[in-house]
Design a protein around this motif. Structure first.
Motif, PDB file in Angstrom:
ATOM      1  N   TYR A   1       0.826  -1.205   0.000  1.00  0.00           N
ATOM      2  CA  TYR A   1       0.000   0.000   0.000  1.00  0.00           C
ATOM      3  C   TYR A   1       0.865   1.261   0.000  1.00  0.00           C
ATOM      4  O   TYR A   1       0.519   2.265  -0.641  1.00  0.00           O
ATOM      5  N   SER A   2       1.990   1.226   0.698  1.00  0.00           N
ATOM      6  CA  SER A   2       2.878   2.392   0.739  1.00  0.00           C
ATOM      7  C   SER A   2       3.425   2.701  -0.641  1.00  0.00           C
ATOM      8  O   SER A   2       3.423   3.855  -1.087  1.00  0.00           O
ATOM      9  N   LYS A   3       3.892   1.664  -1.337  1.00  0.00           N
ATOM     10  CA  LYS A   3       4.492   1.879  -2.655  1.00  0.00           C
ATOM     11  C   LYS A   3       3.456   2.193  -3.722  1.00  0.00           C
ATOM     12  O   LYS A   3       3.794   2.729  -4.776  1.00  0.00           O
ATOM     13  N   CYS A   4       2.191   1.857  -3.448  1.00  0.00           N
ATOM     14  CA  CYS A   4       1.102   2.200  -4.372  1.00  0.00           C
ATOM     15  C   CYS A   4       0.452   3.526  -3.992  1.00  0.00           C
ATOM     16  O   CYS A   4      -0.635   3.857  -4.484  1.00  0.00           O
ATOM     17  N   LYS A   5       1.116   4.293  -3.101  1.00  0.00           N
ATOM     18  CA  LYS A   5       0.670   5.639  -2.704  1.00  0.00           C
ATOM     19  C   LYS A   5      -0.662   5.621  -1.963  1.00  0.00           C
ATOM     20  O   LYS A   5      -1.415   6.598  -2.016  1.00  0.00           O
ATOM     21  N   CYS A   6      -0.946   4.538  -1.267  1.00  0.00           N
ATOM     22  CA  CYS A   6      -2.146   4.469  -0.415  1.00  0.00           C
ATOM     23  C   CYS A   6      -1.687   4.372   1.040  1.00  0.00           C
ATOM     24  O   CYS A   6      -1.908   3.362   1.717  1.00  0.00           O
ATOM     25  N   ILE A   7      -1.045   5.427   1.495  1.00  0.00           N
ATOM     26  CA  ILE A   7      -0.414   5.379   2.803  1.00  0.00           C
ATOM     27  C   ILE A   7      -1.434   5.271   3.929  1.00  0.00           C
ATOM     28  O   ILE A   7      -1.166   4.646   4.967  1.00  0.00           O
ATOM     29  N   ASP A   8      -2.617   5.851   3.747  1.00  0.00           N
ATOM     30  CA  ASP A   8      -3.642   5.738   4.795  1.00  0.00           C
ATOM     31  C   ASP A   8      -4.085   4.281   4.971  1.00  0.00           C
ATOM     32  O   ASP A   8      -4.333   3.823   6.096  1.00  0.00           O
ATOM     33  N   LYS A   9      -4.187   3.556   3.857  1.00  0.00           N
ATOM     34  CA  LYS A   9      -4.531   2.137   3.934  1.00  0.00           C
ATOM     35  C   LYS A   9      -3.387   1.354   4.586  1.00  0.00           C
ATOM     36  O   LYS A   9      -3.629   0.414   5.370  1.00  0.00           O
ATOM     37  N   ALA A  10      -2.156   1.745   4.288  1.00  0.00           N
ATOM     38  CA  ALA A  10      -1.008   1.096   4.922  1.00  0.00           C
ATOM     39  C   ALA A  10      -1.033   1.318   6.431  1.00  0.00           C
ATOM     40  O   ALA A  10      -0.753   0.393   7.212  1.00  0.00           O
ATOM     41  N   LEU A  11      -1.381   2.531   6.836  1.00  0.00           N
ATOM     42  CA  LEU A  11      -1.470   2.824   8.272  1.00  0.00           C
ATOM     43  C   LEU A  11      -2.574   2.002   8.933  1.00  0.00           C
ATOM     44  O   LEU A  11      -2.426   1.531  10.068  1.00  0.00           O
ATOM     45  N   GLU A  12      -3.667   1.810   8.213  1.00  0.00           N
ATOM     46  CA  GLU A  12      -4.772   1.005   8.751  1.00  0.00           C
ATOM     47  C   GLU A  12      -4.323  -0.428   9.002  1.00  0.00           C
ATOM     48  O   GLU A  12      -4.618  -1.007  10.062  1.00  0.00           O
ATOM     49  N   VAL A  13      -3.598  -1.013   8.042  1.00  0.00           N
ATOM     50  CA  VAL A  13      -3.099  -2.376   8.222  1.00  0.00           C
ATOM     51  C   VAL A  13      -2.082  -2.417   9.355  1.00  0.00           C
ATOM     52  O   VAL A  13      -2.099  -3.326  10.198  1.00  0.00           O
ATOM     53  N   PHE A  14      -1.213  -1.420   9.399  1.00  0.00           N
ATOM     54  CA  PHE A  14      -0.175  -1.382  10.439  1.00  0.00           C
ATOM     55  C   PHE A  14      -0.798  -1.352  11.833  1.00  0.00           C
ATOM     56  O   PHE A  14      -0.373  -2.100  12.730  1.00  0.00           O
ATOM     57  N   HIS A  15      -1.795  -0.517  12.022  1.00  0.00           N
ATOM     58  CA  HIS A  15      -2.410  -0.399  13.346  1.00  0.00           C
ATOM     59  C   HIS A  15      -3.184  -1.663  13.733  1.00  0.00           C
ATOM     60  O   HIS A  15      -3.457  -1.882  14.923  1.00  0.00           O
ATOM     61  N   SER A  16      -3.548  -2.480  12.745  1.00  0.00           N
ATOM     62  CA  SER A  16      -4.297  -3.711  13.050  1.00  0.00           C
ATOM     63  C   SER A  16      -3.386  -4.872  13.442  1.00  0.00           C
ATOM     64  O   SER A  16      -3.879  -5.923  13.848  1.00  0.00           O
ATOM     65  N   ILE A  17      -2.069  -4.697  13.311  1.00  0.00           N
ATOM     66  CA  ILE A  17      -1.125  -5.766  13.674  1.00  0.00           C
ATOM     67  C   ILE A  17      -0.999  -5.794  15.189  1.00  0.00           C
ATOM     68  O   ILE A  17      -0.550  -4.809  15.789  1.00  0.00           O
ATOM     69  N   PRO A  18      -1.361  -6.898  15.846  1.00  0.00           N
ATOM     70  CA  PRO A  18      -1.323  -6.917  17.316  1.00  0.00           C
ATOM     71  C   PRO A  18       0.089  -6.902  17.879  1.00  0.00           C
ATOM     72  O   PRO A  18       0.372  -6.180  18.836  1.00  0.00           O
ATOM     73  N   ASP A  19       0.983  -7.707  17.318  1.00  0.00           N
ATOM     74  CA  ASP A  19       2.357  -7.793  17.815  1.00  0.00           C
ATOM     75  C   ASP A  19       3.310  -7.359  16.709  1.00  0.00           C
ATOM     76  O   ASP A  19       3.809  -8.178  15.929  1.00  0.00           O
ATOM     77  N   LYS A  20       3.564  -6.072  16.644  1.00  0.00           N
ATOM     78  CA  LYS A  20       4.407  -5.525  15.583  1.00  0.00           C
ATOM     79  C   LYS A  20       5.874  -5.865  15.843  1.00  0.00           C
ATOM     80  O   LYS A  20       6.352  -5.768  16.970  1.00  0.00           O
ATOM     81  N   ASP A  21       6.582  -6.248  14.782  1.00  0.00           N
ATOM     82  CA  ASP A  21       8.006  -6.498  14.916  1.00  0.00           C
ATOM     83  C   ASP A  21       8.786  -5.365  14.252  1.00  0.00           C
ATOM     84  O   ASP A  21       8.207  -4.375  13.790  1.00  0.00           O
ATOM     85  N   VAL A  22      10.101  -5.510  14.212  1.00  0.00           N
ATOM     86  CA  VAL A  22      10.945  -4.457  13.645  1.00  0.00           C
ATOM     87  C   VAL A  22      10.610  -4.223  12.178  1.00  0.00           C
ATOM     88  O   VAL A  22      10.612  -3.075  11.696  1.00  0.00           O
ATOM     89  N   ILE A  23      10.283  -5.301  11.464  1.00  0.00           N
ATOM     90  CA  ILE A  23       9.954  -5.161  10.038  1.00  0.00           C
ATOM     91  C   ILE A  23       8.668  -4.354   9.867  1.00  0.00           C
ATOM     92  O   ILE A  23       8.547  -3.545   8.932  1.00  0.00           O
ATOM     93  N   SER A  24       7.693  -4.546  10.743  1.00  0.00           N
ATOM     94  CA  SER A  24       6.438  -3.781  10.674  1.00  0.00           C
ATOM     95  C   SER A  24       6.720  -2.288  10.791  1.00  0.00           C
ATOM     96  O   SER A  24       6.245  -1.475   9.975  1.00  0.00           O
ATOM     97  N   TRP A  25       7.488  -1.921  11.813  1.00  0.00           N
ATOM     98  CA  TRP A  25       7.807  -0.505  12.028  1.00  0.00           C
ATOM     99  C   TRP A  25       8.631   0.053  10.882  1.00  0.00           C
ATOM    100  O   TRP A  25       8.402   1.176  10.410  1.00  0.00           O
ATOM    101  N   THR A  26       9.606  -0.728  10.415  1.00  0.00           N
ATOM    102  CA  THR A  26      10.449  -0.251   9.316  1.00  0.00           C
ATOM    103  C   THR A  26       9.630  -0.033   8.057  1.00  0.00           C
ATOM    104  O   THR A  26       9.836   0.952   7.328  1.00  0.00           O
TER     105      THR A  26
END
Length: 882
Positions: free
Chosen positions: A443-468
């Motif tokens: 989603y980030s590379k397709c310029k849909c950053i808001d959708k990327a943020l939505e997926v990111f916030h739905s990850i319960p246990d974020k790892d370093v790759i998620s944040w990066t």
């Protein structure tokens, strides 16, 4: 004894209710006999008796024998119904029959039915015999129900080594390694001697933890109890040592073995591979063949993976040939390993042949092809293969989805990415973090950053790759402030890796956040990551893009000087239009025996273009392939078009495009359009724009160039048409935004920003400067005599946001402090003149990096020499005279 919270911490007392009892209601009448009986069941017994399920049709001679026969024939449901009838008639169940039912439930994987049998048995007695207890113990461990197994273990009147082995094995298989080891020590403490089945399980546990000290202790026990000659035990010891990284000890045990089997060879060979000793592992493989041991599938898959890790194509093909000769090519796991190996070696066509010749394929086969194409930068083939996989009826797994999503991200296939997102939700694969992380990236590379943020916030246990992924995504979508905020949030709970730091440094470089970048530099030094991967070059890029060439040189001299480092400094000279220095630096690079790559020539040609060094630029372009072995690509051709066009040689630039050996893309015509903008050649510029929009109608930059062309020529009706075209296509010009760093904090100013807390002070300062410009006889930005066309053009394509940033810097810093501003658009002539005047009257150095180049103002003089702002205007006047 340390136990997991998932299991009871001590032996459960026999008078407590079993956890299984809560699942079933207690039968009315239940009798259980512990007498062992030997049943002679006649094969001539009438078959119809097996289906008698009511109380009137029970075999009165020996119901237990009949029930045992049902179990022997695998008729579980009929046996349960028959057992119910026996209980109603209060016929006792003997031990052998009960064991038969338990084993049938275990064989059928029937947990509910097995629990029901356990309820029947346990309700008749508060304890279990050894044989029956072991049967229940084995069943519950097989089902993975450790709580129930532990309860059974506690109800057993006596236990043997088998009882302990089963329970230890159950805990180990479920990943409770510490508990398994504690059970082993408790077994020794109560006086049981381990057997040949105990040690392999315990040693596997020591390897899985890993715990070398515990493993050595168990090794002592092996010797003490006399199992040092048992092949299975020694194989387990070898595996334990290699899992703990002690290859010398494992090899010593292997070499001392009087007798070896195939498992012995596999253990030591795979052990060398797992510890990165690939060559020694390969030597042992050939030694295994010399001693007439035939490798199995496990051996061959390990050897193929080793060839992949070594990057040895010749050896890999030889192993492939051996697989064909030995007839193993029919195994799908072997073929999957070969596919992965060939893709890793870059031989994707050979991987295709292996795949096409497979008799049958599994999900791993398709995934290997898809991920192989994606890793070899063949995203189109990856998507085509995925479509074929769907047509063949295969359901993707989480690795497949992640690989296809990566291909979608590379190609910008947002529609397909959305469908895959929906599929991940339906199949539950969205819960796998690898899928969620790849969705964020897509989603980030397709310029849909808001959708990327939505997926990111739905990850319960974020790892370093998620944040990066989200930090990089925000950077790619020009939301660098948020990227820095997310980075600070990440550091609260996780330690960033070098890739994270590279992404954050890129955001800092984008908005000129020097102090923030220095903090990250200090953090990298403290944590020992300053030399990891691309991080040194990212730091170098930060200093170059922030205009600090002194610190940039210090960083360059303190790191490994690879071709990327030289390219970054070369880009710095190109941004400043310092063509001569760029050429000198390039020559120094050649003398340092660093071979230039295709990227090197892009900043070199750009530097020549900005300095109008046409002859030198053409010399380097023509010598790329002959002298340096670098084949020119479309980007290099675009640089030459820009080189000729910016120097006013528009006809030569057009002829160069016509004679190109490869088809020109939008960037080539864009370079010509930019030259037409500079020299106001409307007709040729319109022709170039037509060619651009034939292949690219989504890039905003080309529309802006065309608008600039019309605006420079005073054709405002055409500007309106282009802007309407942009609106119809859903394209929007980014508003002018400038960033200034004051006291380590970055401040952003948008064009027409009236909401800043200090806006009144900023406007008052600017008004005073404009008045001084008018008094000095200079054309102020709001002067009535100023060309209306220039004012309108500047308002649309510049926005003057850098003036607000400079004024803010003047107000909030002490006199003499340099001011550094970064801007997302180009700087118009009016802003250029204004900031030149400010640098003179306040006696400060002011640097502004716009989208095209670096402007360093000092004492009323700009480092660009006014070439872009004034020189080209003179060129236009000269051409008009001619």
């Amino acid at each position: 004894m340390a136990f997991s919270a998932k299991t009871p911490r001590s032996l459960i007392k026999s008078d407590l209710p079993s956890p299984i009892h809560r699942k079933f209601r207690k039968p009315k009448f239940l009798y259980f006999s512990n007498r062992r009986k030997t049943h002679q069941i006649s094969s001539t017994q009438p078959q119809q008796q097996l289906s008698f399920l009511n109380t009137n049709s029970l075999n009165s001679s020996d119901p237990n024998s009949h029930l045992h026969l049902l179990c022997t024939n695998g008729k579980l449901q009929e046996a349960l119904n028959y057992l119910d009838s026996m209980q109603e008639l209060q016929i006792p169940l003997d031990e052998d029959t009960a064991i038969g039912m338990v084993r049938l439930c275990e064989w059928k994987r029937a947990f509910e039915e097995g629990s029901k049998v356990y309820c029947y048995v346990s309700n008749s007695s508060n304890s279990l015999s050894l044989r029956l207890g072991n049967a229940f113990l084995s069943m519950f461990v097989r089902f993975g129900k450790l709580g129930d197994a532990w309860y059974v273990f506690g109800k057993m009147l006596e236990r043997d080594v088998f009882s302990w082995n089963v329970l230890i094995s159950g805990y180990a298989k479920k990943g409770f390694f510490d508990e398994a080891l504690c059970l082993y020590h408790r077994m020794l403490w109560v006086g049981f001697k381990p057997d040949v089945y105990t040690f392999p399980c315990v040693l596997r546990t020591c390897g899985a933890v890993p715990n070398l000290e515990r493993g050595k202790e168990v090794h002592v026990h092996v010797i003490r109890f006399g199992f040092e000659a048992d092949v299975d035990v020694i194989n387990s010891l070898i595996t334990m040592y290699v899992k703990n990284g002690d290859l010398p000890k494992a090899r010593l045990l292997f070499d001392k073995m009087a007798r070896r089997d195939r498992i012995s060879w596999n253990a030591i060979i795979s052990g060398y591979f797992e510890n990165g000793e690939y060559l020694e592992g390969i030597r042992l493989f050939f030694k295994m063949r010399e001693q007439w041991f035939d490798p199995d599938l496990m051996t061959m898959t390990s050897v193929i993976s080793a060839c992949e890790s070594l990057g040895d194509e010749r050896l890999g093909r030889e192993i492939h040939g051996y697989v064909i000769v030995t007839g193993m090519l029919g195994d799908v796991s072997i073929c999957n390993s070969l596919i992965q190996m060939y893709f890793s070696l870059g031989c994707w066509e050979t991987a295709e042949k292996v795949f096409d010749r497979m008799e049958w394929r599994d999900v791993v086969s398709w995934t290997a092809m898809i991920s192989g194409y994606e890793n070899n930068v063949l995203p189109d083939k990856a998507l085509d293969t995925y479509r074929m996989m769907e047509l063949h009826g295969f359901v993707p797994d989480e690795i497949t989805l992640a690989s296809v999503l990566s291909a979608c991200a590379y190609l910008g296939k947002l529609d397909m990415g959305i469908k895959l997102h929906e599929l991940a939700k339906r199949t539950g694969f969205i819960s796998y973090i690898i899928v969620a992380n790849t969705l964020v990236d897509m989603y980030s590379k397709c310029k849909c950053i808001d959708k990327a943020l939505e997926v990111f916030h739905s990850i319960p246990d974020k790892d370093v790759i998620s944040w990066t992924a989200i930090i990089l995504g925000l950077r790619l979508n020009n939301r660098c402030f948020e990227a820095l905020i997310f980075f600070r949030q990440m550091k609260v709970s996780l330690k960033p890796n070098s890739v994270t730091l590279v992404s954050v440094l890129s955001a800092c470089a984008r908005i000129g956040g020097l102090m923030c970048g220095k903090e990250i530099h200090a953090y990298a030094l403290r944590t020992g990551m300053a030399l990891d991967g691309f991080l040194p070059n990212a730091l170098l890029d930060l200093y170059v893009r922030c205009g600090r060439m002194g610190p940039a040189w210090n960083q360059f001299n303190s790191q490994k000087r690879d071709v990327s480092a030289w390219n970054i400094l070369l880009t710095g000279y190109a941004q400043r239009g310092q063509g001569k220095l760029a050429v000198e630096f390039f020559n120094r690079m050649i003398k340092s025996n660093v071979s230039p790559d295709e990227i090197t020539f892009i900043p070199l040609l750009c530097a020549c273009s900005k300095s109008e060094m046409v002859t030198e630029g053409l010399k380097y372009f023509n010598g790329m392939e002959l002298k340096y072995g670098v084949t020119p690509n479309l980007k290099h051709y675009a640089c030459v078009v820009d080189l000729l066009g910016c120097a006013g040689q528009l006809e030569e630039a057009y002829e160069f495009i016509q004679e190109m050996p490869i088809k020109p893309d939008a960037a080539i015509w864009g370079a010509l359009l930019n030259a037409c903008r500079i020299h106001r050649q409307v007709e040729l510029g319109e022709f170039a724009a037509q060619r651009i929009f034939e292949s690219d109608r989504r890039s905003v930059g080309y529309y802006v160039l065309l608008c600039n062309l019309y605006a420079n020529s005073g054709k405002w009706d055409e500007v309106a048409k282009v802007r309407k075209m942009m609106k119809d296509n859903g394209l929007v010009i980014d508003p002018g935004c400038s960033w200034v760093e004051v006291k380590g904090k970055i401040h952003a100013f948008l064009s027409g920003d009236d909401f800043h807390p200090q806006i009144n002070e900023i406007n008052a300062l600017l008004e005073g400067i404009y008045e001084k410009m008018r008094v000095a006889g200079l054309v102020g930005p709001k002067c009535d005599s100023m060309d209306g066309v220039e004012i309108s053009k500047a308002e649309i394509f510049c926005g003057h946001s850098e003036r607000l940033a400079v004024a803010f810097g003047l107000i909030n810093t002490v006199p003499g402090t340099p001011i550094w501003v970064t801007k997302n658009l180009y700087m118009c002539q009016s802003c250029h003149s204004t900031i030149k005047f400010i640098s003179k009257i306040v006696r400060r150095e002011i640097s502004v990096r716009d989208t095209e180049e670096f402007h360093h103002f000092k004492d009323g003089i700009c480092s660009c020499g006014d070439v872009e702002i004034l020189g080209k205007a003179l060129t236009n006047r000269t051409s008009e005279r001619n």
